[in-house]
Design a protein around this motif. Structure first.
Motif, PDB file in Angstrom:
ATOM      1  N   TYR A  98      12.187  80.202-105.816  1.00  9.31           N
ATOM      2  CA  TYR A  98      13.062  79.031-105.932  1.00  9.31           C
ATOM      3  C   TYR A  98      13.176  78.285-104.611  1.00  9.31           C
ATOM      4  CZ  TYR A  98      16.096  82.627-104.073  1.00  9.31           C
ATOM      5  OH  TYR A  98      16.598  83.647-103.298  1.00  9.31           O
ATOM      6  N   CYS A  99      12.436  78.729-103.607  1.00  9.32           N
ATOM      7  CA  CYS A  99      12.518  78.105-102.285  1.00  9.32           C
ATOM      8  C   CYS A  99      11.125  77.765-101.774  1.00  9.32           C
ATOM      9  CB  CYS A  99      13.237  79.056-101.319  1.00  9.32           C
ATOM     10  SG  CYS A  99      13.544  78.383 -99.681  1.00  9.32           S
ATOM     11  N   THR A 125      21.148  80.485 -89.621  1.00 13.99           N
ATOM     12  CA  THR A 125      20.383  80.634 -90.844  1.00 13.99           C
ATOM     13  C   THR A 125      18.930  80.239 -90.590  1.00 13.99           C
ATOM     14  OG1 THR A 125      20.340  80.028 -93.184  1.00 13.99           O
ATOM     15  CG2 THR A 125      21.227  78.361 -91.685  1.00 13.99           C
ATOM     16  N   GLY A 126      18.184  79.960 -91.666  1.00 16.85           N
ATOM     17  CA  GLY A 126      16.771  79.608 -91.501  1.00 16.85           C
ATOM     18  C   GLY A 126      16.226  79.066 -92.811  1.00 16.85           C
ATOM     19  N   GLY A 127      14.963  79.225 -93.016  1.00 13.83           N
ATOM     20  CA  GLY A 127      14.024  80.287 -92.714  1.00 13.83           C
ATOM     21  C   GLY A 127      14.742  81.635 -92.651  1.00 13.83           C
ATOM     22  N   GLU A 128      14.050  82.595 -92.092  1.00 10.61           N
ATOM     23  CA  GLU A 128      14.705  83.881 -91.859  1.00 10.61           C
ATOM     24  C   GLU A 128      15.088  83.941 -90.385  1.00 10.61           C
ATOM     25  OE1 GLU A 128      16.227  86.258 -93.374  1.00 10.61           O
ATOM     26  OE2 GLU A 128      16.562  87.085 -91.386  1.00 10.61           O
ATOM     27  N   THR A 139      23.220  84.306 -92.015  1.00 10.71           N
ATOM     28  CA  THR A 139      22.678  84.495 -93.358  1.00 10.71           C
ATOM     29  C   THR A 139      21.262  85.024 -93.216  1.00 10.71           C
ATOM     30  OG1 THR A 139      23.972  82.657 -94.223  1.00 10.71           O
ATOM     31  CG2 THR A 139      22.130  83.357 -95.557  1.00 10.71           C
ATOM     32  N   THR A 140      20.986  86.134 -93.866  1.00 12.47           N
ATOM     33  CA  THR A 140      19.689  86.795 -93.694  1.00 12.47           C
ATOM     34  C   THR A 140      19.221  87.389 -95.011  1.00 12.47           C
ATOM     35  OG1 THR A 140      18.561  88.638 -92.574  1.00 12.47           O
ATOM     36  CG2 THR A 140      20.919  88.888 -92.907  1.00 12.47           C
ATOM     37  N   ASN A 141      17.901  87.624 -95.102  1.00 13.01           N
ATOM     38  CA  ASN A 141      17.415  88.327 -96.295  1.00 13.01           C
ATOM     39  C   ASN A 141      17.596  89.841 -96.147  1.00 13.01           C
ATOM     40  OD1 ASN A 141      15.170  89.257 -94.728  1.00 13.01           O
ATOM     41  ND2 ASN A 141      13.976  87.444 -95.291  1.00 13.01           N
ATOM     42  N   SER A 166      21.064  87.981 -98.703  1.00 21.08           N
ATOM     43  CA  SER A 166      20.566  87.525 -99.998  1.00 21.08           C
ATOM     44  C   SER A 166      20.005  88.711-100.770  1.00 21.08           C
ATOM     45  CB  SER A 166      19.471  86.468 -99.806  1.00 21.08           C
ATOM     46  OG  SER A 166      20.025  85.363 -99.144  1.00 21.08           O
ATOM     47  N   ASN A 216      24.520  87.175-101.478  1.00 20.83           N
ATOM     48  CA  ASN A 216      24.179  85.957-102.232  1.00 20.83           C
ATOM     49  C   ASN A 216      23.101  86.247-103.269  1.00 20.83           C
ATOM     50  OD1 ASN A 216      25.787  84.225-100.774  1.00 20.83           O
ATOM     51  ND2 ASN A 216      24.116  83.217 -99.684  1.00 20.83           N
ATOM     52  N   VAL A 269      20.927  84.035-106.119  1.00 24.57           N
ATOM     53  CA  VAL A 269      20.650  82.785-106.832  1.00 24.57           C
ATOM     54  C   VAL A 269      20.327  83.186-108.268  1.00 24.57           C
ATOM     55  CG1 VAL A 269      19.188  80.723-106.957  1.00 24.57           C
ATOM     56  CG2 VAL A 269      19.690  81.759-104.731  1.00 24.57           C
ATOM     57  N   GLU A 299      24.321  78.776-108.167  1.00 28.34           N
ATOM     58  CA  GLU A 299      23.490  78.047-109.130  1.00 28.34           C
ATOM     59  C   GLU A 299      22.192  77.599-108.462  1.00 28.34           C
ATOM     60  OE1 GLU A 299      26.833  75.967-112.085  1.00 28.34           O
ATOM     61  OE2 GLU A 299      25.866  74.764-110.533  1.00 28.34           O
ATOM     62  N   PHE A 300      21.121  77.652-109.204  1.00 25.30           N
ATOM     63  CA  PHE A 300      19.801  77.205-108.739  1.00 25.30           C
ATOM     64  C   PHE A 300      19.866  75.694-108.477  1.00 25.30           C
ATOM     65  CE2 PHE A 300      15.156  76.604-110.396  1.00 25.30           C
ATOM     66  CZ  PHE A 300      14.682  76.492-109.092  1.00 25.30           C
ATOM     67  N   MET A 301      19.501  75.304-107.253  1.00 24.53           N
ATOM     68  CA  MET A 301      19.576  73.886-106.870  1.00 24.53           C
ATOM     69  C   MET A 301      18.174  73.299-106.683  1.00 24.53           C
ATOM     70  SD  MET A 301      22.609  73.897-104.023  1.00 24.53           S
ATOM     71  CE  MET A 301      22.317  75.459-103.233  1.00 24.53           C
ATOM     72  N   MET A 348      14.798  74.299 -98.816  1.00 26.28           N
ATOM     73  CA  MET A 348      15.947  75.021 -98.261  1.00 26.28           C
ATOM     74  C   MET A 348      15.536  75.790 -96.998  1.00 26.28           C
ATOM     75  SD  MET A 348      19.108  75.412 -99.298  1.00 26.28           S
ATOM     76  CE  MET A 348      20.358  76.476 -99.969  1.00 26.28           C
TER      77      MET A 348
HETATM   78  N1  SAM Z   1      16.426  83.793 -95.076  1.00 22.19           N
HETATM   79  C1  SAM Z   1      17.843  83.839 -95.187  1.00 22.19           C
HETATM   80  C2  SAM Z   1      18.239  84.376 -96.532  1.00 22.19           C
HETATM   81  O1  SAM Z   1      17.383  84.797 -97.300  1.00 22.19           O
HETATM   82  O2  SAM Z   1      19.436  84.419 -96.818  1.00 22.19           O
HETATM   83  C3  SAM Z   1      18.543  82.522 -94.898  1.00 22.19           C
HETATM   84  C4  SAM Z   1      17.962  81.266 -95.413  1.00 22.19           C
HETATM   85  S1  SAM Z   1      17.997  81.078 -97.162  1.00 22.19           S
HETATM   86  C5  SAM Z   1      17.252  79.482 -97.322  1.00 22.19           C
HETATM   87  C6  SAM Z   1      19.731  80.805 -97.454  1.00 22.19           C
HETATM   88  C7  SAM Z   1      20.199  80.905 -98.857  1.00 22.19           C
HETATM   89  O3  SAM Z   1      19.688  79.814 -99.580  1.00 22.19           O
HETATM   90  C8  SAM Z   1      19.757  82.164 -99.576  1.00 22.19           C
HETATM   91  O4  SAM Z   1      20.878  82.838-100.096  1.00 22.19           O
HETATM   92  C9  SAM Z   1      18.879  81.623-100.672  1.00 22.19           C
HETATM   93  O5  SAM Z   1      18.926  82.439-101.797  1.00 22.19           O
HETATM   94  C10 SAM Z   1      19.463  80.238-100.903  1.00 22.19           C
HETATM   95  N2  SAM Z   1      18.542  79.318-101.576  1.00 22.19           N
HETATM   96  C11 SAM Z   1      17.289  78.980-101.222  1.00 22.19           C
HETATM   97  N3  SAM Z   1      16.747  78.106-102.106  1.00 22.19           N
HETATM   98  C12 SAM Z   1      17.689  77.870-103.039  1.00 22.19           C
HETATM   99  C13 SAM Z   1      17.752  77.063-104.219  1.00 22.19           C
HETATM  100  N4  SAM Z   1      16.712  76.311-104.599  1.00 22.19           N
HETATM  101  N5  SAM Z   1      18.894  77.062-104.944  1.00 22.19           N
HETATM  102  C14 SAM Z   1      19.962  77.826-104.566  1.00 22.19           C
HETATM  103  N6  SAM Z   1      19.964  78.604-103.460  1.00 22.19           N
HETATM  104  C15 SAM Z   1      18.846  78.643-102.714  1.00 22.19           C
END
Ligand code: SAM
Length: 339
Positions: free
Chosen positions: A37-38, A76-79, A106-108, A130, A169, A171, A199-201, A334
Motif C-alpha cells: 500500500y506504499c 519517520t521515513g522511509g524507515e 515511527t518504525t517498522n 507498524s 499501527n 493499515v 484506513e488505507f489512503m 508515503m
Molecule cells: N517505516 C516506518 C513504518 O513502517 O512505520 C515509518 C514510515 S511509514 C510510511 C509510516 C506509516 O504510514 C506506517 O504505519 C504505514 O503503515 C503508513 N502508511 C503508508 N502508506 C499508507 C497508506 N497508503 N495508507 C495508510 N497508511 C499508510
C-alpha cells in the motif's frame, strides 16, 4: 480568510486559526520493507545524498520550529532506522526539551531488537511500530518481507526498555487483513499496547488505491465490538488523529481508529511535515511543497527562515480533498512524505 498574525503566545497559527504544534520529520526516503500500500513496485527513485538534510540542518531547523511552538516531533521515513546514526539526531533533539514535550519515532520495528536500548539511552520518549498482520504469510504478503517474528521481538524490546506508551499501527485493507481486526484487539489487551487501525489512503506509489479497498473506521469498530465492547476514552479529541477507545471490561490496552477517508479530522489538524530532502508539506495530501532546504542553504538569516516558515504555515490547506470528484493524489508516496 488570510490571517495577519501568525503567532499568538509563541504558537504558529495557520490562516484557519489552527495552532501548529506537531512536526513529522522524515530522516530518509529509503525503506527495507515493500508494503504493497506504499511501495508496491520496488525501489522508488531515491533523492541524491546532497539533496537530503544533514543532521546539522535537521537540528538547526528543529530548534527554530520548537522556538515557534512545535511541541511534538515524530521521526519517520522511509524507515528512519535505516539512518544508522539515528541516535545522534535523537541526542541533539533532546536538547530542545522541555519546549519539546514529546519526541517519538515511527518504525517498522525491524531494527528494534538490537537497538531499542540505544534509542532509549539517546533520549527517545516512545515508539510507534507498524504491524499489519499477526499471520506470517499475510505479513509477508503485505510488507514484502518475511520478518514477522523480528517485528514482534522489536515490540517486546521496546516494551522492555520503556519506550512507552507503545503504539502499534495497522493499515487495514479489504481482502488482506480486515479479518484480523479483533485479533489485533486481543493483542492490545494481552500486551498492554495502544493498537491503532488506519484506513488505507491514496498515498501508494503505484496510484492503485481504490475506495473499494478501504475498510471504514466504522466497520473496524464494529468488528472489534463483536468480541470486545469498547468505550470512548474521552469526548475532547483535540488535534489527535485517532478516535480512542478503552475496553469496556477494564482490560489493559487501548484502541485508536484513524479514519481520514471516511471521517476526516482536518479541522483540528496541528501537523506539518518535513521531508528528508527538506521540503515542508502542510498536508499529507499537498500537491505542492516548500523548500526549507533551499532557504537554509541560501544563507538566509534566522529571522528570514522564521519568516519563511510563517509564510508557509499560512498556506496550509483547509482540508484534504480525497472525497472530492477532482481529487489528485500527491505524486510522492508515503515513504517520501514521511507518514
Ligand atoms: N517505516 C516506518 C513504518 O513502517 O512505520 C515509518 C514510515 S511509514 C510510511 C509510516 C506509516 O504510514 C506506517 O504505519 C504505514 O503503515 C503508513 N502508511 C503508508 N502508506 C499508507 C497508506 N497508503 N495508507 C495508510 N497508511 C499508510
Amino acid at each position: 480568510m488570510e490571517a495577519v498574525i501568525t503567532r499568538k503566545s509563541g504558537v504558529l497559527l495557520d490562516s484557519y486559526n489552527r495552532p501548529i504544534r506537531d512536526l513529522r520529520v522524515s530522516l530518509t526516503d529509503r525503506c527495507n520493507f515493500r508494503c504493497f500500500y506504499c511501495l508496491p513496485h520496488g525501489e522508488p527513485p531515491i533523492a541524491p545524498k546532497e539533496k537530503m538534510l544533514s543532521y546539522e540542518e535537521i537540528e538547526y531547523v528543529c530548534e527554530i520550529f520548537v522556538s515557534l511552538g512545535i511541541e511534538k516531533i515524530r521521526l519517520t521515513g522511509g524507515e528512519p532506522m535505516m539512518r544508522r546514526d539515528i541516535e545522534t539526531i535523537i541526542r541533539k533533539l533532546t536538547k530542545f526539551k522541555p519546549g519539546l514535550h514529546d519526541l517519538a519515532l515511527t518504525t517498522n520495528g525491524y531494527f528494534l531488537p538490537e537497538r531499542a536500548q540505544s534509542l532509549k539511552d539517546a533520549g527517545l520518549d516512545r515508539v510507534t511500530i507498524s504491524l499489519d498482520s499477526l499471520k506470517r504469510n499475510v505479513f509477508k504478503q503485505m510488507t514484502g518481507v518475511d520478518v514477522l517474528d523480528k517485528v514482534l521481538a522489536g515490540i517486546a524490546a521496546a516494551k522492555q526498555v520503556g519506550l512507552e506508551p507503545i503504539k502499534i499501527n495497522a493499515v487495514v485493507v479489504r481482502g488482506h487483513n480486515e479479518d484480523e481486526v479483533a485479533d489485533f484487539a486481543a493483542f492490545a489487551r494481552e500486551n498492554d499496547v495502544k493498537m491503532r487501525f488506519i484506513e488505507f489512503m491514496p498515498l501508494d506509489s503505484g496510484h492503485e488505491w481504490s475506495r473499494a479497498d478501504v475498510v471504514s473506521g466504522k466497520e473496524i469498530r464494529e468488528r472489534i465490538e463483536e468480541r470486545f465492547p469498547l468505550e470512548p476514552v474521552d469526548a475532547a479529541r483535540g488535534s489527535e488523529t485517532s478516535s480512542r477507545y478503552r475496553f469496556a471490561d477494564g482490560a489493559p490496552g487501548e484502541i485508536g481508529i484513524i479514519a481520514p477517508v471516511t471521517e476526516p479530522f482536518c479541522g483540528a489538524c496541528s501537523r506539518i511535515r518535513l521531508t528528508a530532502d527538506g521540503q515542508i508539506r502542510t498536508c499529507l495530501f499537498s500537491t505542492i511543497e516548500h523548500s526549507l532546504r533551499d532557504v537554509v542553504r541560501s544563507g538566509a538569516s534566522r529571522a528570514e527562515i522564521v519568516e519563511y516558515i510563517e509564510s508557509v504555515i499560512l498556506k496550509k490547506e483547509p482540508r484534504h480533498f480525497i472525497n472530492d470528484p477532482g481529487f489528485v493524489a500527491p505524486s510522492r508516496t508515503m515513504s517520501f512524505i514521511g507518514g
